[in-house]
Write a protein that holds these residues in place. Structure first.
Motif, PDB file in Angstrom:
ATOM      1  N   ASN A 120     -11.939  18.007  53.022  1.00 20.03           N
ATOM      2  CA  ASN A 120     -10.475  18.124  52.916  1.00 20.03           C
ATOM      3  C   ASN A 120     -10.075  19.549  52.561  1.00 20.03           C
ATOM      4  O   ASN A 120      -9.146  20.117  53.146  1.00 20.03           O
ATOM      5  N   ARG A 146     -10.525  21.860  55.496  1.00 19.95           N
ATOM      6  CA  ARG A 146      -9.570  21.624  56.591  1.00 19.95           C
ATOM      7  C   ARG A 146      -8.154  22.060  56.247  1.00 19.95           C
ATOM      8  O   ARG A 146      -7.345  22.285  57.129  1.00 19.95           O
ATOM      9  N   ASP A 148      -9.050  24.628  45.970  1.00 17.31           N
ATOM     10  CA  ASP A 148      -8.898  25.478  47.163  1.00 17.31           C
ATOM     11  C   ASP A 148      -7.644  26.328  47.052  1.00 17.31           C
ATOM     12  O   ASP A 148      -6.796  26.104  46.198  1.00 17.31           O
ATOM     13  N   ARG A 164      -1.380  10.026  55.159  1.00 21.50           N
ATOM     14  CA  ARG A 164      -1.604  11.440  55.455  1.00 21.50           C
ATOM     15  C   ARG A 164      -0.277  12.156  55.328  1.00 21.50           C
ATOM     16  O   ARG A 164       0.745  11.632  55.765  1.00 21.50           O
ATOM     17  N   VAL A 165      -0.288  13.354  54.710  1.00 25.06           N
ATOM     18  CA  VAL A 165       0.964  14.102  54.553  1.00 25.06           C
ATOM     19  C   VAL A 165       1.488  14.453  55.940  1.00 25.06           C
ATOM     20  O   VAL A 165       2.666  14.296  56.238  1.00 25.06           O
ATOM     21  N   SER A 224      -3.618  15.871  60.665  1.00 26.00           N
ATOM     22  CA  SER A 224      -4.843  15.242  60.186  1.00 26.00           C
ATOM     23  C   SER A 224      -5.649  14.691  61.369  1.00 26.00           C
ATOM     24  O   SER A 224      -6.856  14.858  61.446  1.00 26.00           O
ATOM     25  N   GLY A 250      -9.294  13.953  60.785  1.00 28.48           N
ATOM     26  CA  GLY A 250      -9.064  13.103  59.606  1.00 28.48           C
ATOM     27  C   GLY A 250      -8.604  11.713  60.026  1.00 28.48           C
ATOM     28  O   GLY A 250      -7.918  11.556  61.030  1.00 28.48           O
ATOM     29  N   VAL A 251      -8.981  10.682  59.255  1.00 20.85           N
ATOM     30  CA  VAL A 251      -8.508   9.333  59.574  1.00 20.85           C
ATOM     31  C   VAL A 251      -7.689   8.739  58.428  1.00 20.85           C
ATOM     32  O   VAL A 251      -7.176   7.630  58.520  1.00 20.85           O
ATOM     33  N   GLY A 252      -7.567   9.450  57.319  1.00 23.23           N
ATOM     34  CA  GLY A 252      -6.730   8.990  56.201  1.00 23.23           C
ATOM     35  C   GLY A 252      -7.422   7.995  55.278  1.00 23.23           C
ATOM     36  O   GLY A 252      -6.759   7.281  54.531  1.00 23.23           O
ATOM     37  N   LEU A 256      -9.835   9.868  50.874  1.00 25.79           N
ATOM     38  CA  LEU A 256      -9.491   9.831  49.440  1.00 25.79           C
ATOM     39  C   LEU A 256      -9.483   8.403  48.893  1.00 25.79           C
ATOM     40  O   LEU A 256      -9.716   8.198  47.707  1.00 25.79           O
TER      41      LEU A 256
HETATM   42  P1  ADP Z   1      -7.842  12.603  55.913  1.00 24.89           P
HETATM   43  O1  ADP Z   1      -8.911  11.948  56.657  1.00 24.89           O
HETATM   44  O2  ADP Z   1      -6.533  12.650  56.627  1.00 24.89           O
HETATM   45  O3  ADP Z   1      -8.237  13.912  55.322  1.00 24.89           O
HETATM   46  P2  ADP Z   1      -7.814  11.755  53.184  1.00 24.89           P
HETATM   47  O4  ADP Z   1      -7.643  10.414  52.591  1.00 24.89           O
HETATM   48  O5  ADP Z   1      -9.069  12.476  52.881  1.00 24.89           O
HETATM   49  O6  ADP Z   1      -7.562  11.589  54.718  1.00 24.89           O
HETATM   50  O7  ADP Z   1      -6.609  12.656  52.701  1.00 24.89           O
HETATM   51  C1  ADP Z   1      -5.290  12.148  52.782  1.00 24.89           C
HETATM   52  C2  ADP Z   1      -4.303  13.271  52.963  1.00 24.89           C
HETATM   53  O8  ADP Z   1      -4.252  14.069  51.782  1.00 24.89           O
HETATM   54  C3  ADP Z   1      -4.650  14.256  54.033  1.00 24.89           C
HETATM   55  O9  ADP Z   1      -4.223  13.792  55.291  1.00 24.89           O
HETATM   56  C4  ADP Z   1      -3.874  15.483  53.608  1.00 24.89           C
HETATM   57  O10 ADP Z   1      -2.550  15.380  54.018  1.00 24.89           O
HETATM   58  C5  ADP Z   1      -3.919  15.393  52.094  1.00 24.89           C
HETATM   59  N1  ADP Z   1      -4.963  16.260  51.487  1.00 24.89           N
HETATM   60  C6  ADP Z   1      -6.183  15.881  51.060  1.00 24.89           C
HETATM   61  N2  ADP Z   1      -6.849  16.930  50.544  1.00 24.89           N
HETATM   62  C7  ADP Z   1      -6.039  17.992  50.645  1.00 24.89           C
HETATM   63  C8  ADP Z   1      -6.157  19.382  50.279  1.00 24.89           C
HETATM   64  N3  ADP Z   1      -7.256  19.867  49.718  1.00 24.89           N
HETATM   65  N4  ADP Z   1      -5.100  20.180  50.540  1.00 24.89           N
HETATM   66  C9  ADP Z   1      -3.987  19.694  51.121  1.00 24.89           C
HETATM   67  N5  ADP Z   1      -3.809  18.412  51.487  1.00 24.89           N
HETATM   68  C10 ADP Z   1      -4.813  17.570  51.255  1.00 24.89           C
END
Ligand code: ADP
Length: 439
Positions: free
Chosen positions: A327, A330, A355, A374-375, A380, A385-387, A390
């Motif tokens: 994350n 990316r 970061d 996902r923001v 993503s 990314g698949v959301g 986290l």
């Molecule tokens: P994804 O597979 O989309 O990365 P995650 O569950 O890992 O799904 O993360 C969910 C969302 O959190 C991401 O789509 C992103 O929008 C936001 N995100 C996660 N880590 C970061 C980061 N280090 N900086 C900015 N946004 C982040």
């Protein structure tokens, strides 16, 4: 009041004057005074004894009439007595109402003293957890609710969350027990029947797991054919791009299915193992090494400030590190920096990934660990990314009794910190910052 005081003083003075007058008739003024004083004293002693007798016999009718100051005292006493009777009656009524309403509650409620001994319990506590209203009074609550997890919960003394235990009265039933401290040192134990909630959660989990499992086989076949087709040399040019897109989407679907299955597994599992030792610094170094040679990602720095190791699952902690690192990479430009830190102190240990990337708006932070949140879904999806990353991190940390803390400043970067409690740490010996190793 003033009048009464005057009356009493004047009455006593008149008695003494009368005594002196009679004494003077016999030329014995002092004796006359003494006799009058003794008569007054005797009268008061008699009234006092009568009062004391009435209190002892609890027979207050005789106190209805009195003389002088005693009549005032009696009427004041009778007034206070009737007032307190009234209060008692209304308190009794109130208590009845409170008891009726607590007995009507669907949740169990048990009042405990600071030694966790039962003071009072309602009907639901009897029905849900088998408490006996009178017999169990004064017994420690964990002698009645004999679940070891509940005993540990009491002894730990941290009551910000409840604990789920099996119902002692109903086969297959589950209870949520939560202690709420109140007053100086009273505690309220609330017991809620969560059998239905758990059943629905299990149904949802099973559905997702079964659906993902069923999708896996056809997907493997499709992916296999796509791989074979992509290797064919005589594929028409106009098919090459669609074929690549189909391959990308198939591998994306494979990733979603694999992560959904992993989430179902984590949700259904209990606490992470404690007999396995996880070398966090080793995992951080391996994660960095796996990206060696890539020049399209920001610089990765590893700060290993502690030699402490962790009781837990190596594979799961590795997935936390990989998810957080992926994350961070990316969402950070190539010229930025990603720092992964491992540190420990008396309160436990922290694994953090910081970061200098795009950051996250504050309103999105509470939702980041939700599945498929996902923001920016478009971005993503484009970067793979698949959301679910986290959500997996959250569940792994829960299994390790750890907490995830997210801090972020939009435009400046983010910090994802995982805090592990002391109970999960092996030889949590802090290494001075000056001696920290940067890998
Ligand atoms: P994804 O597979 O989309 O990365 P995650 O569950 O890992 O799904 O993360 C969910 C969302 O959190 C991401 O789509 C992103 O929008 C936001 N995100 C996660 N880590 C970061 C980061 N280090 N900086 C900015 N946004 C982040």
């Amino acid at each position: 009041m003033q009048k009464l005081r005057q009356k009493v003083i004047l009455g006593h003075l008149a008695l003494l004057a009368g005594g002196a007058l009679v004494g003077s008739l016999y030329d014995q003024v002092l004796i006359g005074l003494l006799v009058a004083a003794l008569l007054g004293l005797g009268w008061h002693v008699r009234q006092l004894l009568r009062f004391e007798q009435a209190l002892r016999d609890r027979h207050f009718g005789s106190l209805r009439y009195g003389d002088g100051i005693w009549s005032q005292l009696y009427s004041r006493f009778n007034y206070q007595r009737s007032q307190s009777k009234q209060y008692k009656k209304s308190y009794r009524q109130l208590l009845k109402e409170v008891r009726k309403s607590t007995n009507a509650m669907p949740d169990g409620g048990i009042i405990l003293n600071r030694d966790f001994e039962i003071v009072l319990c309602n009907k639901a506590a009897q029905r849900l957890a088998g408490f006996r209203r009178h017999q169990d009074r004064g017994h420690r609550v964990d002698n009645i609710l004999r679940d070891p997890a509940f005993g540990n919960y009491l002894n730990a003394g941290v009551f910000d969350k409840g604990i789920e235990i099996r119902s002692p009265t109903r086969e297959g039933g589950w209870l949520l027990c939560r202690i709420v401290p109140y007053g100086a040192d009273q505690l309220l134990l609330l017991i809620q029947d969560i059998t239905e909630r758990r059943r629905l959660a299990a149904m949802r989990r099973d559905f997702v797991a079964n659906a993902s499992h069923e999708l896996r086989s056809p997907l493997t076949v499709v992916s296999g054919y796509l791989d074979t087709l992509a290797e064919e040399e005589d594929i028409p040019a106009h098919w090459q791009k669609p074929l690549m897109q189909m391959k990308t989407q198939a591998s994306r679907m494979n990733k979603i299915v694999a992560e959904l299955l992993e989430l179902s597994r984590l949700e259904g599992a209990g606490a992470a193992p404690t007999d396995e030792i996880v070398d966090i610094c080793g995992l951080l170094a391996a994660a960095k090494k796996s990206l060696a040679g890539r020049n399209d990602i920001p610089k990765i720095d590893i700060q290993c400030n502690s030699r402490a190791q962790l009781h837990g699952s190596t594979a799961e902690i590795e997935s936390v590190i990989v998810n957080l690192m992926s994350n961070a990479i990316r969402h950070t430009p190539v010229e930025g920096q990603v720092t992964m830190t491992w540190a420990s102190d008396r309160d436990g240990a922290n694994l953090s990934v910081t970061d200098t990337g795009i950051g996250i708006e504050p309103e999105h932070i509470p939702r980041l660990t939700e599945r498929f949140f996902r923001v920016d879904p478009g971005r993503s999806r484009d970067d793979g990314g698949v959301g679910l990353g986290l959500a997996i991190v959250k569940h792994v940390l829960e299994r390790h009794e750890a907490k995830l803390q997210i801090e972020s400043v939009p435009g400046s970067g983010s910090r994802f910190a995982c805090h592990f409690p002391p109970g999960r740490i092996v030889a949590a010996e802090p290494v001075p910052i000056a001696g920290s190793s940067s890998i």
